[in-house]
Structure formats: C-alpha cells, structure tokens
Design a protein around this motif. Structure first.
Motif, short mmCIF file in Angstrom:
data_model
loop_
_atom_site.label_atom_id
_atom_site.label_comp_id
_atom_site.label_asym_id
_atom_site.label_seq_id
_atom_site.Cartn_x
_atom_site.Cartn_y
_atom_site.Cartn_z
N ASP A 1 0.83 -1.20 0.00
CA ASP A 1 0.00 0.00 0.00
C ASP A 1 0.87 1.26 0.00
O ASP A 1 0.61 2.21 -0.75
N ALA A 2 1.92 1.26 0.81
CA ALA A 2 2.83 2.42 0.86
C ALA A 2 3.60 2.56 -0.45
O ALA A 2 3.82 3.68 -0.94
N VAL A 3 4.02 1.44 -1.02
CA VAL A 3 4.76 1.47 -2.29
C VAL A 3 3.89 2.03 -3.42
O VAL A 3 4.36 2.84 -4.23
N ILE A 4 2.65 1.62 -3.46
CA ILE A 4 1.78 2.07 -4.55
C ILE A 4 1.47 3.56 -4.43
O ILE A 4 1.35 4.27 -5.43
N ARG A 5 1.39 4.06 -3.21
CA ARG A 5 1.19 5.51 -3.04
C ARG A 5 2.42 6.29 -3.50
O ARG A 5 2.29 7.38 -4.07
N LEU A 6 3.61 5.72 -3.28
CA LEU A 6 4.82 6.36 -3.79
C LEU A 6 4.82 6.36 -5.32
O LEU A 6 5.12 7.39 -5.94
N ALA A 7 4.47 5.24 -5.93
CA ALA A 7 4.47 5.15 -7.40
C ALA A 7 3.42 6.07 -8.02
O ALA A 7 3.62 6.64 -9.09
N ARG A 8 2.28 6.22 -7.34
CA ARG A 8 1.21 7.08 -7.87
C ARG A 8 1.63 8.55 -7.96
O ARG A 8 1.02 9.33 -8.70
N LEU A 9 2.64 8.93 -7.20
CA LEU A 9 3.11 10.32 -7.24
C LEU A 9 3.59 10.71 -8.64
O LEU A 9 3.61 11.89 -8.98
N LEU A 10 3.96 9.73 -9.45
CA LEU A 10 4.40 10.03 -10.82
C LEU A 10 3.27 10.66 -11.62
O LEU A 10 3.52 11.38 -12.60
N GLU A 11 2.02 10.42 -11.20
CA GLU A 11 0.87 11.01 -11.89
C GLU A 11 0.59 12.43 -11.40
O GLU A 11 -0.18 13.16 -12.02
N ASN A 12 1.23 12.81 -10.29
CA ASN A 12 1.07 14.16 -9.72
C ASN A 12 2.44 14.70 -9.33
O ASN A 12 2.77 14.78 -8.13
N PRO A 13 3.28 15.06 -10.29
CA PRO A 13 4.67 15.43 -10.02
C PRO A 13 4.85 16.54 -9.00
O PRO A 13 5.85 16.57 -8.28
N LYS A 14 3.86 17.45 -8.92
CA LYS A 14 3.98 18.56 -7.97
C LYS A 14 3.99 18.09 -6.52
O LYS A 14 4.46 18.79 -5.63
N ASP A 15 3.49 16.88 -6.27
CA ASP A 15 3.44 16.34 -4.91
C ASP A 15 4.72 15.60 -4.50
O ASP A 15 4.90 15.26 -3.33
N ILE A 16 5.60 15.33 -5.47
CA ILE A 16 6.75 14.46 -5.20
C ILE A 16 7.66 15.02 -4.12
O ILE A 16 8.05 14.30 -3.19
N GLN A 17 8.00 16.29 -4.21
CA GLN A 17 8.98 16.87 -3.29
C GLN A 17 8.54 16.73 -1.83
O GLN A 17 9.36 16.42 -0.95
N VAL A 18 7.26 16.92 -1.56
CA VAL A 18 6.77 16.86 -0.18
C VAL A 18 6.44 15.43 0.25
O VAL A 18 6.82 14.98 1.35
N LEU A 19 5.75 14.69 -0.62
CA LEU A 19 5.21 13.39 -0.20
C LEU A 19 6.16 12.21 -0.40
O LEU A 19 6.09 11.24 0.37
N ALA A 20 7.06 12.27 -1.37
CA ALA A 20 7.95 11.12 -1.62
C ALA A 20 8.79 10.78 -0.38
O ALA A 20 8.90 9.59 -0.04
N PRO A 21 9.39 11.76 0.31
CA PRO A 21 10.15 11.40 1.52
C PRO A 21 9.28 10.76 2.60
O PRO A 21 9.74 9.86 3.31
N LEU A 22 8.03 11.20 2.71
CA LEU A 22 7.13 10.64 3.73
C LEU A 22 6.76 9.20 3.39
O LEU A 22 6.78 8.32 4.26
N PHE A 23 6.42 8.95 2.13
CA PHE A 23 6.05 7.59 1.72
C PHE A 23 7.25 6.65 1.79
O PHE A 23 7.11 5.47 2.16
N THR A 24 8.42 7.16 1.42
CA THR A 24 9.64 6.34 1.50
C THR A 24 9.92 5.95 2.95
O THR A 24 10.28 4.80 3.24
N LYS A 25 9.73 6.91 3.85
CA LYS A 25 9.94 6.63 5.27
C LYS A 25 8.96 5.57 5.75
O LYS A 25 9.33 4.66 6.51
N GLU A 26 7.72 5.64 5.30
CA GLU A 26 6.72 4.64 5.69
C GLU A 26 7.11 3.26 5.14
O GLU A 26 6.99 2.24 5.84
N ILE A 27 7.58 3.21 3.90
CA ILE A 27 8.00 1.94 3.29
C ILE A 27 9.12 1.30 4.12
O ILE A 27 9.07 0.10 4.43
N LEU A 28 10.13 2.10 4.47
CA LEU A 28 11.24 1.57 5.27
C LEU A 28 10.76 1.12 6.66
O LEU A 28 11.25 0.12 7.19
N TYR A 29 9.80 1.85 7.22
CA TYR A 29 9.22 1.48 8.50
C TYR A 29 8.55 0.10 8.39
O TYR A 29 8.72 -0.76 9.27
N ARG A 30 7.80 -0.13 7.31
CA ARG A 30 7.13 -1.42 7.11
C ARG A 30 8.15 -2.55 6.94
O ARG A 30 7.96 -3.66 7.46
#
Length: 305
Positions: A143-172
């Motif tokens: 679920d966390a991985v797919i949210r990270l990949a979906r950011l490619l459809e909304n590039p403006k969100d990458i800078q803020v959300l990619a670090p958060l989703f990556t952190k969640e992935i590593l936590y899992r």
C-alpha cells in the motif's frame, strides 16, 4: 496471496508499464525509485546492488550472491542492506506477460531516522546476518509502495510526499520478519555497521592491493573476526568481494572502450594478465576477447531486430 494484494499488484503493473514502455531499467521522477521491464528470460547480468528494496509484480528473478541464490516473484520482496556484487537473471518473462519490477534505493541514514522516530526495538549489536534476504510481501508495505508510485501522476506532490512515503516503506520493512537485518546497518558499533565501512573502502579502492590487517583496523576488529563477520554479511571473503568488483569493472571497460584485455587487467589492479584471463573465464564463462565478441554480437542483433 490475498485478493487485495493481487489488485494492488495489478495497479502497480500498469504504472510500471506506463512509465517504462520498453525493456530495461528506467529512472523515474521520484528520487531513488526505478522501474524494470523485461519481455524475455535473459542471460545473467552482473552488477553491484546498492542498499535497496526490490519488488516484482510480474515474472520472477533470481539473484546470486557468491554461491547463494535468492529467488523471488510477486509474493515476495528482496532487500539488500549493503553494497553487494551480485549476478541477477530474469527467469520468468514473456512478451505477453513481461517481467515488471521496481527498486527503491535507500541510505543507512534513512534507516536510522526511522528507528529514531519509531518504537521499533533494536536488536543486539552483534546480531550479524546476511545483508540480503527475501521476505513475504505484506499488504501494508504494498500500500505504501503504490502511493509512492502514484506520485508520478502528480509530479507537484513528489517533493513533499515522496520522503514521507519512503519513510513509511522503510518502517514497514523494518517491522517485517527480517527487519533486524536491515536495522543493523544503521546502528553505530554493530558488526554490520563496521563491515559496511570495510565494504565502502574496498569499493573505493578495488584496483589497489590491501593487507587484511588494514581492513581489520578499519573495522576495529581482529583479523579472524573480520573474516568471520565479512563472510556472514556478504557470503564471501574480502578478497573474493574485491575480485568480483574488479572483474565486473573489467567487463564494463572492455565493452565501452577500444582497449585490449592486458591494458584492462592492469587498470583494474591485476599484476598478471594470465591470472586475469583465468579468473575472467571462470566468472563469465569465456576468455575476455571471446566474451566481449559474444556480447557485442548480441547487442548488434538487438539493434537490427
């Protein structure tokens, strides 16, 4: 595999297909996220895996670390926790159902940040384990991985959300069955942490000879402890590790430059061209000149296909 996981993998497969388009490894707009596509079973490929999480959504792959095999497909994920020279091969793929996968690279400092900000109980420092493992995929991780990949459809969100989703992935991943293996790379003073320093030194100086006592000093270990822990982490000795790096780099140089095997042998640190040729043949199956001729012929076939 649950229906939810199956549906999420289908969505992930569509994203990878959309942003890949053709066979190969593809960078994405999300830092450290790569997509892989392969429509046929290929020859073994040699390279150095950086610390990373690898997830297959279609097909299967096998990684060889020294003589140890790690096979994984859609039900699993693979983690490499330190830099490791490996052999990888897609073993299940077709034009109708291509191999589709993603890789997320990370750093020890990112692991340390997750450990600091969570209540994950850190294991003992001497709990040294192999720095590569395969584990069962879980819905929360996917679920966390797919949210990270979906950011490619909304590039403006990458800078803020990619670090958060990556952190969640590593936590899992850290919460998973083998999470203790991953946490060791970030714990200062652990055996894995100290072996990581030795690995970094060998990678940066692969073309130079070393004394095992120098490596033991870097790790702040006895020579016998260094040998034992290095092999536990990497499945090979420091000399074998260096040899794989040298031969991989030699092959890259021979493919990319108009130079002969003797010159390359000296460039990567060999003092004896005949020893280089023997070890190259042992690793790649053919002497340098014949191996490069075969690889170039294969590349020409692809270009003309």
């Amino acid at each position: 595999m649950s229906e939810q996981i199956f549906q999420q993998q289908k969505e992930l497969a569509k994203l990878i297909e959309h942003y890949s388009g053709q066979n190969g490894v593809h960078t994405t707009a999300v830092p450290s996220l790569f997509f892989m596509r392969q429509s046929n079973v290929n020859r073994p490929k040699y390279g150095v895996y950086k610390p990373s999480l690898c997830i297959v959504v279609q097909g299967e792959k096998e990684i060889l670390l020294a003589q140890e095999g790690f096979r994984y497909g859609p039900a699993d994920y693979l983690v490499a926790s330190v830099d490791l020279p490996v052999t990888g091969q897609v073993i299940k793929a077709s034009s109708d159902v291509p191999y589709l996968a993603l890789k997320l690279e990370f750093t020890p400092s990112q692991i340390l940040e997750v450990l600091r900000d969570s209540d994950i109980r850190v294991g003992p420092k001497e709990n040294t384990k192999r720095a590569m493992y395969v584990s069962r995929i879980e819905l929360s991780l996917l679920d966390a991985v797919i949210r990270l990949a979906r950011l490619l459809e909304n590039p403006k969100d990458i800078q803020v959300l990619a670090p958060l989703f990556t952190k969640e992935i590593l936590y899992r991943v850290l919460q998973g069955q083998h999470g203790g293996t991953l946490e060791q790379i970030a714990i200062e003073g652990s055996s894995t942490y100290r072996i990581r320093d030795v690995i970094e030194h060998i990678i940066n100086n692969y073309d130079k000879s070393f004394r095992i006592e120098e490596l033991a000093e870097i790790a702040n270990m006895s020579v016998s402890s260094l040998h034992r822990y290095f092999k536990e982490v990497t499945a090979m000795s420091p000399i074998q590790f260096q040899k794989q790096l040298r031969l991989q780099e030699a092959r890259r140089l021979l493919l990319s430059e108009s130079t002969d095997a003797t010159d390359v042998a000296f460039q990567v640190g060999y003092e004896s061209p005949s020893q280089f040729s023997r070890e190259y043949s042992r690793m790649f199956g053919l002497p340098p000149r014949e191996d490069i001729k075969r690889l170039r012929a294969k590349n020409d076939q692809k270009i003309n296909a």
